[in-house]
Scaffold this motif. Structure first.
Motif, short mmCIF file in Angstrom:
data_model
loop_
_atom_site.label_atom_id
_atom_site.label_comp_id
_atom_site.label_asym_id
_atom_site.label_seq_id
_atom_site.Cartn_x
_atom_site.Cartn_y
_atom_site.Cartn_z
N GLN A 57 26.39 -10.35 -39.56
CA GLN A 57 25.87 -10.17 -38.18
C GLN A 57 26.62 -11.15 -37.21
O GLN A 57 26.05 -11.14 -36.06
CB GLN A 57 24.34 -10.25 -38.31
N ALA A 58 27.46 -12.12 -37.68
CA ALA A 58 27.84 -13.13 -36.73
C ALA A 58 28.64 -12.55 -35.58
O ALA A 58 28.68 -13.35 -34.41
CB ALA A 58 28.66 -14.10 -37.48
N GLU A 62 23.35 -9.46 -31.34
CA GLU A 62 22.06 -9.64 -31.78
C GLU A 62 21.99 -10.24 -33.04
O GLU A 62 22.79 -10.26 -33.91
CB GLU A 62 21.29 -8.22 -31.96
N PRO A 63 20.83 -10.98 -33.45
CA PRO A 63 20.81 -11.76 -34.59
C PRO A 63 20.63 -10.71 -35.52
O PRO A 63 20.90 -11.01 -36.93
CB PRO A 63 19.79 -12.83 -34.63
N GLN A 64 19.85 -9.61 -35.50
CA GLN A 64 19.85 -8.76 -36.58
C GLN A 64 20.26 -7.30 -36.19
O GLN A 64 20.59 -7.09 -35.01
CB GLN A 64 18.07 -8.70 -36.90
N PHE A 65 20.51 -6.56 -37.13
CA PHE A 65 21.23 -5.21 -36.73
C PHE A 65 20.06 -4.13 -36.31
O PHE A 65 18.91 -4.15 -37.05
CB PHE A 65 21.61 -4.47 -38.24
N VAL A 66 20.04 -3.69 -35.19
CA VAL A 66 18.95 -3.04 -34.40
C VAL A 66 19.37 -1.34 -34.61
O VAL A 66 20.35 -1.05 -34.27
CB VAL A 66 18.85 -3.33 -33.20
N ARG A 67 18.45 -0.68 -35.09
CA ARG A 67 18.66 1.00 -35.24
C ARG A 67 18.31 1.45 -33.98
O ARG A 67 17.37 1.04 -33.23
CB ARG A 67 17.91 1.34 -36.59
N ILE A 68 18.80 2.93 -33.72
CA ILE A 68 18.51 3.42 -32.65
C ILE A 68 17.32 4.25 -32.82
O ILE A 68 16.38 4.07 -31.97
CB ILE A 68 19.72 4.41 -32.50
N PHE A 69 16.82 4.80 -33.94
CA PHE A 69 15.67 5.62 -34.39
C PHE A 69 14.77 4.54 -35.21
O PHE A 69 14.17 5.50 -35.73
CB PHE A 69 15.71 6.99 -34.97
N SER A 70 14.69 3.47 -34.89
CA SER A 70 13.79 2.66 -35.55
C SER A 70 12.29 3.05 -35.08
O SER A 70 12.02 2.70 -34.03
CB SER A 70 14.27 1.09 -35.44
N GLY A 71 11.54 3.31 -35.97
CA GLY A 71 9.95 3.39 -35.66
C GLY A 71 9.90 4.89 -34.94
O GLY A 71 8.51 4.95 -34.34
N GLU A 72 10.72 5.76 -34.95
CA GLU A 72 10.29 6.84 -34.29
C GLU A 72 9.82 8.16 -35.29
O GLU A 72 10.32 8.16 -36.45
CB GLU A 72 11.61 7.64 -33.84
N ALA A 73 8.68 8.70 -34.89
CA ALA A 73 8.07 9.58 -35.80
C ALA A 73 8.93 10.89 -35.83
O ALA A 73 9.63 11.21 -35.08
CB ALA A 73 6.54 10.00 -35.34
N TYR A 74 8.54 11.67 -37.04
CA TYR A 74 9.19 12.96 -37.12
C TYR A 74 8.44 13.85 -36.39
O TYR A 74 7.28 14.20 -36.31
CB TYR A 74 9.12 13.43 -38.36
N SER A 75 9.19 14.83 -35.66
CA SER A 75 8.71 15.91 -34.82
C SER A 75 9.01 17.31 -35.43
O SER A 75 10.15 17.48 -35.95
CB SER A 75 9.47 15.89 -33.51
#
Length: 295
Positions: A57-58, A62-75
């Motif tokens: 990640q250096a 961002e210090p951490q890898f951020v996902r695009i659909f992180s925390g998104e519910a299934y529809s």
């Protein structure tokens, strides 16, 4: 204007030269002066060097890898469509329209069950009452047609039989001859003739001429040519003895040998040499590199 030298207008193109700010300062060579003097003062920005691409990640912001659909519910798309239809049905003011009775189907051909008005007398298949049939009268009867084409057969046409009329040989020529003889008998005297009969403008022979030819002109007598001119003696060549000239010695003229100066220099009425006025003078300008360094 100074007593000696050129004026400020002639040197730099100004009425008076502007005073300098650096009068009295110590001279510093441009070789010893740094290119960017502000870069050696105070704290500078240190980027820390470049980083190579790796799985760490250096190399990212961002210090951490951020996902695009992180925390998104299934529809569920089917559930979403149902919810949309329920929301649209709530907008209706009343219940859905239902007809009083269902559609009626006919039970066969010619049946009026299920129609609005029923049958009409105009469309009834019953036949109208007709009177007794009276046949028409007989046709006009005539005798049957006679056989034959009519050409060469007697008594086959409606009218009477055509009688034969004799057609003599060369009847037209004989009739024309009779008409011509009758015309000559009626004519009195001979044909009328004019003395002024028009003639053609151009004759058939282009060389024909009614007028007699003029007498032949005799050529003038030839004049004898004069003999060519021959000098008495040949021409003489020029030399030191002046043998080829008309005079033995040319007349002497007193003309001193002097070089004349040409008046090619343009002068005015005061006999002074014309000098054009001085053009625009250049001014001291700072270089582009110096201006960028200062900024």
């Amino acid at each position: 204007m100074p007593a000696e030298g050129k004026s400020d207008m002639e040197r730099i193109g100004l009425f008076s030269e502007i005073g300098y700010v650096t009068i009295g300062d110590k001279y510093v060579s441009h070789h010893m002066r740094p290119f960017n003097e502000a870069a050696s003062k105070n704290r500078q920005m240190l980027p820390g060097g470049t980083k190579t691409l790796s799985a760490l990640q250096a190399g990212y912001f961002e210090p951490q890898f951020v996902r695009i659909f992180s925390g998104e519910a299934y529809s569920n798309p089917v559930q979403l469509r149902r919810c949309y239809r329920l929301a649209e049905s709530k907008k209706n003011l009343g219940k859905a329209f239902l007809p009083s009775n269902g559609d009626k189907l006919p039970c066969g051909r010619g049946s009026y069950y299920g129609t609005i008005g029923g049958s009409y007398a105009y469309f009834s298949p019953q036949l109208k009452a007709r009177g007794r049939y009276v046949p028409p009268g007989k046709n006009f009867c005539t005798n049957p047609g006679k056989k034959g084409t009519g050409y060469g057969y007697a008594n086959l046409t409606i009218g009477e039989q055509y009688l034969h009329e004799a057609d003599g040989y060369e009847v037209e020529r004989i009739n024309a001859k009779k008409v011509q003889e009758e015309h000559k008998r009626l004519v009195k005297g001979g044909p009328f003739k004019l003395n002024l009969y028009p003639q053609e403008y151009f004759d058939m022979n282009p060389y024909f001429n009614d007028k007699p030819l003029p007498p032949v002109k005799k050529p003038p007598p030839e004049k004898p040519l004069a003999p060519p001119f021959k000098p008495s003696s040949p021409a003489k060549k020029s030399g030191g003895m002046k043998g080829g000239t008309f005079d033995p010695y040319p007349s002497h003229s007193t003309d001193p040998y002097e070089i004349k100066k040409s008046d090619a220099v343009t002068t005015n009425k005061g006999r002074q040499i014309f000098r054009p006025p001085a053009g625009p003078k250049s001014r001291p300008v700072r270089s582009i590199i110096t201006l960028n360094v200062t900024r």
